[in-house]
Design an enzyme around this catalytic site. Sequence first.
Site, PDB file in Angstrom:
ATOM      1  N   ASP A  46      -2.332  -1.775  10.265  1.00  0.00           N
ATOM      2  CA  ASP A  46      -2.502  -1.738   8.801  1.00  0.00           C
ATOM      3  C   ASP A  46      -3.105  -3.026   8.232  1.00  0.00           C
ATOM      4  OD1 ASP A  46      -1.361   0.748   8.704  1.00  0.00           O
ATOM      5  OD2 ASP A  46       0.602   0.061   7.998  1.00  0.00           O
ATOM      6  N   LYS A  74       0.853  -1.205   0.000  1.00  0.00           N
ATOM      7  CA  LYS A  74       0.000   0.000   0.000  1.00  0.00           C
ATOM      8  C   LYS A  74       0.880   1.243   0.000  1.00  0.00           C
ATOM      9  CE  LYS A  74       0.785   1.430   4.469  1.00  0.00           C
ATOM     10  NZ  LYS A  74       1.643   2.561   4.780  1.00  0.00           N
TER      11      LYS A  74
END
Length: 295
Positions: A140, A11
Amino acid sequence: MRIQKERANAKINLYLDVTEKRADGFHELKSVMQAISLFDVVTVKYLPSKETRIKLTVKGRYRLAADNKNLAYRAAALYLERASLAADIEIILEKNIPIAAGLAGGSTDAAAVLRAMNKIFGRLFAERALLKLAAELGSDVPFCLTGRTALCEGRGERLTKLSSIPPLYIVVAVSDEHVSTPAAYKLLDDRFSSFDGSVETGSADRLRSMLSDIKRTRLASKSLFNVFEEVILPTCSKAAEIKARLVALGAEIALMSGSGPSVFGLFTDFASAERAARNLCAGGIEAYYAQSVNR
Ligand code: C5P
């Protein structure tokens, strides 16, 4: 034996601001995360067994300790524990995502293990329950489970899915400077007086314009922001240099991802992004071309 292979995407943070230091030591975030096409391959092999055994093997470009502290290992252990199952599990990580770079490499492997295990065991956990397991593993990991584009709040685990943005042509580049996430948060606390309100960080206006950009499926460079840049770039001169080089090579904007030291540049088209990645690699900088992933 049952074998499940998963793609574990990295990401980037298109927006990352910290708004508060919590009593539990974590920080309240507002972050827009985007899955990108740089990925690890995670294979989970399952054999029935009366006793739980988990074996982890790490292959590929990056080496890391293949022990029970690895987040992928912990994801498998947590899944089995919460499902009250014993099993013989082998996890093979083929690492392509730079480690400890702000690209969620460890978190995305853990999310891929949860996805694989849930497929192997006939979806014992519904999406919400799996997201809860993910949040226990790390801030995350829930985003990595869902991917695409999302606003992440709370510790990072509270997700709001956002509409797809237009394809992004991205160059991700990494310096060899080491940034520890807890140390990066400590630098932020020092800089922003533990977020007592006396020192401004990003701006709510910027987040508003980022979210409205996404709604209108366009992305203006001025909406992108990362609060960590202010404390990390002065101490990571190579990352700061990479940021400047990405802009010199034609990036519309270059920004650090997460707590760094990776920096990404957004380009207007595939050819210029690819050229920039090649140029950086030729100069001895680890750089990758990637696209946004919205499926
Ligand atoms: O959740 P995760 O294990 O990824 O967090 C690593 C470290 O980063 C935490 O121990 C904490 O020091 C810091 N952190 C934080 N606030 C967050 C996320 C992480 O302070 N929202």
